[in-house]
Design a protein around this motif. Structure first.
Motif, short mmCIF file in Angstrom:
data_model
loop_
_atom_site.label_atom_id
_atom_site.label_comp_id
_atom_site.label_asym_id
_atom_site.label_seq_id
_atom_site.Cartn_x
_atom_site.Cartn_y
_atom_site.Cartn_z
N PHE A 189 -1.18 1.65 12.54
CA PHE A 189 -1.67 0.38 13.10
C PHE A 189 -1.62 -0.77 12.09
CE2 PHE A 189 -5.21 2.79 11.28
CZ PHE A 189 -5.70 1.87 10.37
N CYS A 190 -1.19 -0.49 10.86
CA CYS A 190 -1.37 -1.46 9.77
C CYS A 190 -0.08 -2.21 9.46
CB CYS A 190 -1.85 -0.73 8.53
SG CYS A 190 -2.05 -1.80 7.10
N HIS A 229 0.25 3.99 1.36
CA HIS A 229 0.07 4.77 2.60
C HIS A 229 0.81 4.07 3.73
CE1 HIS A 229 -2.86 7.37 0.64
NE2 HIS A 229 -3.16 6.29 -0.04
N ASN A 230 0.77 4.69 4.92
CA ASN A 230 1.57 4.10 6.01
C ASN A 230 0.91 4.30 7.37
OD1 ASN A 230 1.95 6.82 6.22
ND2 ASN A 230 4.17 6.79 6.03
N CYS A 231 -0.31 3.82 7.49
CA CYS A 231 -1.05 3.98 8.75
C CYS A 231 -0.29 3.25 9.89
CB CYS A 231 -2.46 3.42 8.60
SG CYS A 231 -3.32 4.18 7.22
N GLN A 290 0.19 -4.20 6.77
CA GLN A 290 0.24 -4.47 5.33
C GLN A 290 1.40 -3.76 4.63
OE1 GLN A 290 -1.02 -6.59 3.56
NE2 GLN A 290 -1.55 -5.88 1.55
N TRP A 291 1.51 -2.46 4.84
CA TRP A 291 2.56 -1.72 4.12
C TRP A 291 3.95 -2.12 4.61
CZ3 TRP A 291 5.78 1.96 6.54
CH2 TRP A 291 5.41 2.37 7.83
N ARG A 313 -10.04 3.22 0.36
CA ARG A 313 -9.96 4.42 1.19
C ARG A 313 -11.10 5.36 0.80
NH1 ARG A 313 -5.17 6.25 3.54
NH2 ARG A 313 -5.74 8.37 2.92
N LYS A 346 -3.79 8.47 8.97
CA LYS A 346 -4.72 7.95 7.97
C LYS A 346 -4.92 8.92 6.79
CE LYS A 346 -7.56 4.88 6.46
NZ LYS A 346 -7.37 3.45 6.29
N ASP A 365 -5.89 -4.45 0.00
CA ASP A 365 -6.36 -3.74 1.19
C ASP A 365 -6.71 -2.30 0.81
OD1 ASP A 365 -6.47 -5.47 3.27
OD2 ASP A 365 -4.40 -5.22 3.86
N ASN A 366 -6.10 -1.85 -0.28
CA ASN A 366 -6.37 -0.49 -0.74
C ASN A 366 -6.45 -0.55 -2.27
OD1 ASN A 366 -6.27 2.19 -1.49
ND2 ASN A 366 -4.08 2.36 -1.11
N CYS A 412 0.86 -1.18 0.00
CA CYS A 412 0.00 0.00 0.00
C CYS A 412 0.90 1.24 0.00
CB CYS A 412 -0.88 -0.01 1.24
SG CYS A 412 -1.89 1.47 1.40
S1 SF4 Z 1 -4.80 0.84 6.67
FE1 SF4 Z 1 -5.25 0.77 4.49
S2 SF4 Z 1 -4.54 2.76 3.71
FE2 SF4 Z 1 -3.55 2.45 5.71
S3 SF4 Z 1 -1.56 1.52 5.23
FE3 SF4 Z 1 -3.00 -0.15 5.68
S4 SF4 Z 1 -3.81 -0.77 3.69
FE4 SF4 Z 1 -2.87 1.25 3.44
#
Ligand code: SF4
Ligand code: B12
Length: 474
Positions: free
Chosen positions: A215-216, A211-213, A218-219, A286, A325, A255-256, A209
């Motif tokens: 709590f996530c 982005h770089n939230c 995934q990235w 998003r 976010k 996820d995005n 992804c």
């Molecule tokens: S929460 Fe969604 S938008 Fe944010 S980093 Fe994770 S996948 Fe990307």
């Protein structure tokens, strides 16, 4: 060489109602391995779909007699079932090489190898190339230190080899290996949303992804790089699953999703292939992307996009900022409105339990959710998944009160906030669900909604008592 991939018996995430997903990560790995290594005998055992319990799994390992057993956690909450799977394999035959992978084991490689002697090797990050090299070198353990991207034990020490570069072009991956589960493929479903007559497949459109939230995971797992398959290729995979496996409900794993030109081209691709009439598909997005690309929604709906999960997360500006976010409550309102206008089931996810959350801020969020009025909501509890910035911060500050990984499902409270105890955060979750689904008007309008998916899920909830299941958590 014999390789057995195992999807262990595991609990479903009751919040999403009734479903049975294909074990996507491992059929993907199996397909890659099959293409790259000719003399390998591969089997995929999906204990959930085949209704095989732990004893049955042990028997299957005995009868197949594999050299390697590989299993994936998907999410942190499945850590123990993966460890138990590999422990079972070792009990059957201590010479089996046991391998784990995925986001959780990647983030906790050192700790997991210290804790679970039954795991021989952890494949960190992207699995295809690393696992294939590991299979090729299984009988030459002395060459393990040369395999990039693994963690393993050698002479009582835990070694971590350097990370491997990511695959540049995801279009070069094989199609997901649904043929490994062809006898049970008809069993996969997402009944709560799409009924029992819509065979269910997962298709991967991208990894990572942009982005770089905080709590996530995934990235972080994908090294902050967003790689996408071409829309042409994704549409081909839709058609492949539709034609060969009768798939009528497809969950795009992104996820995005990103929307924009990519979405427009994918919708064209599906429509050109003439499969859109009886196809439903889902993705996660998003809010800001939906708003920015609203012009493509009608075409996406025509191509079968029926359901979008929006990461709304919260309404409070400071909380959204803490999460990094980069969206606003206004984006969320606009995105829900646009989806509904296009008859796309608008599903919103909210997160409670941020450090500054109070009883008042959570009550405000409940009010916001009611006002936003999406078709369906999931309230989740902020969970410090290993590997995330949140986890590092929470660990450093001693906020984490529960290290039982099976509770890391975003339904169990793991941490207190500055003003609420962990138990109070848990109770607030129930209050959120009661506030949203407890509304008589909402239930009636759900049961009689013009949107078919909404009618189905409200009927489902009415009969299965999802609220009761939350209450039972206390
Ligand atoms: S929460 Fe969604 S938008 Fe944010 S980093 Fe994770 S996948 Fe990307
Ligand atoms: C589809 C999906 C689901 C489906 C179930 C799918 C299934 N097959 O069971 C549903 C909706 C049911 C679901 C539920 C949950 N999910 Co989910 N889900 C996903 C999603 C969108 C796609 C998974 C996928 O197939 N990815 C594609 C495959 C190819 O990637 P992969 O699994 O990472 O595998 C690659 C590598 O990691 C590695 N690898 C992985 N496993 C292994 C094993 C071995 C042996 C090897 C060698 C390599 C290897 O190789 C693969 C190829 O490179 C991911 C996000 C994402 N895009 O990945 C979230 C994700 C996995 N889910 C997540 C979470 C939190 C959950 C839930 C707890 C709650 C929730 N909020 O959704 C529940 C848990 C349910 C349960 N009890 O298992 C988190 C996990 C975070 C964490 N660290 O725990 C993710 C990452 C989403 C996120 N951004 O936070 N999920």
């Amino acid at each position: 060489m014999k390789v057995l991939f195992i999807e262990p018996p595991k609990d479903i995430w009751f919040v999403m109602g009734e479903y049975l997903p294909p074990p996507f990560g491992i059929i993907q790995l199996a397909a890659y391995l099959e293409r790259e290594v000719k003399d390998v005998d591969i089997e995929v055992l999906d204990c959930n779909a085949q209704q095989i319990d732990w004893k049955g799994m042990e028997k299957r390992i005995e009868s197949f007699n594999p050299d390697i057993v590989a299993s994936s956690a998907l999410a942190t909450c499945n850590t123990y079932v993966v460890a138990r799977t590999l422990e079972t394999a070792k009990r059957v035959n201590p010479n089996i090489l046991t391998v784990a992978g995925g986001q959780h084991f990647t983030a906790t490689a050192q700790e997991s190898l210290e804790t679970y002697p039954e795991i021989d090797v952890i494949v960190r990050g992207e699995g295809e190339q690393t696992f294939t090299e590991l299979v090729k070198k299984t009988n030459k353990k002395s060459s393990f230190p040369q395999i990039k991207g693994i963690s393993f034990r050698q002479n009582e020490k835990i070694l971590h080899t350097p990370s491997r570069h990511l695959i540049e072009n995801l279009d070069e991956l094989p199609y997901p290996g649904y043929h490994f589960v062809k006898d049970i493929v008809h069993k996969y479903h997402f009944a709560a949303m799409t009924g029992h007559n819509a065979p269910y497949a997962l298709i991967e459109g991208s990894r990572g992804c942009p982005h770089n939230c905080t709590f996530c995971s995934q990235w972080i797992h994908w090294q902050g790089i967003w790689r996408i398959k071409t829309s042409q290729r994704i549409a081909d995979e839709f058609e492949f699953c539709y034609q060969n496996y009768g798939s009528r409900f497809i969950w795009l794993t992104d996820d995005n999703f990103g929307f924009g030109k990519r979405a427009d081209e994918l919708a064209d691709g599906i429509i050109q292939r003439g499969i859109e009439e009886d196809l439903m598909w889902f993705t996660q997005a998003r809010c800001d992307d939906v708003v920015r690309n609203s012009d493509v929604l009608p075409k996406l709906r025509k191509s079968g996009l029926r359901w979008v999960l929006l990461g709304v997360e919260n309404s409070k500006e400071s909380t959204l900022e803490t999460f990094r976010k980069n969206i606003t409550a206004k984006d969320a309102k606009e995105a829900v409105k646009l989806l509904k206008e296009n008859d796309i089931f608008a599903h919103a996810m909210f997160i409670i339990g941020e450090r500054k959350d109070t009883a008042k801020s959570i009550a405000d969020l409940r009010e916001f959710a009611n006002e936003l009025d999406p078709d369906f909501v999931i309230f989740a509890i902020l969970t410090p998944f290993p590997g995330t910035e949140l986890y590092d911060e929470a660990r450093k500050n001693g906020w984490i009160e529960d290290f039982n990984w099976s509770h890391y499902d975003m339904v169990h409270a793991i941490m207190p906030t500055e003003t609420l105890s962990t138990k109070e955060v848990q109770e607030e979750l129930y209050n959120c669900y009661r506030s949203f689904y407890g509304s008589f008007e909402r239930r009636i309008s759900g049961l009689f909604s013009g949107n078919k998916m909404k009618r189905r899920i409200y009927r489902y909830m009415a009969f299965r008592g999802i609220l009761k299941q939350f209450k039972e958590l206390f």
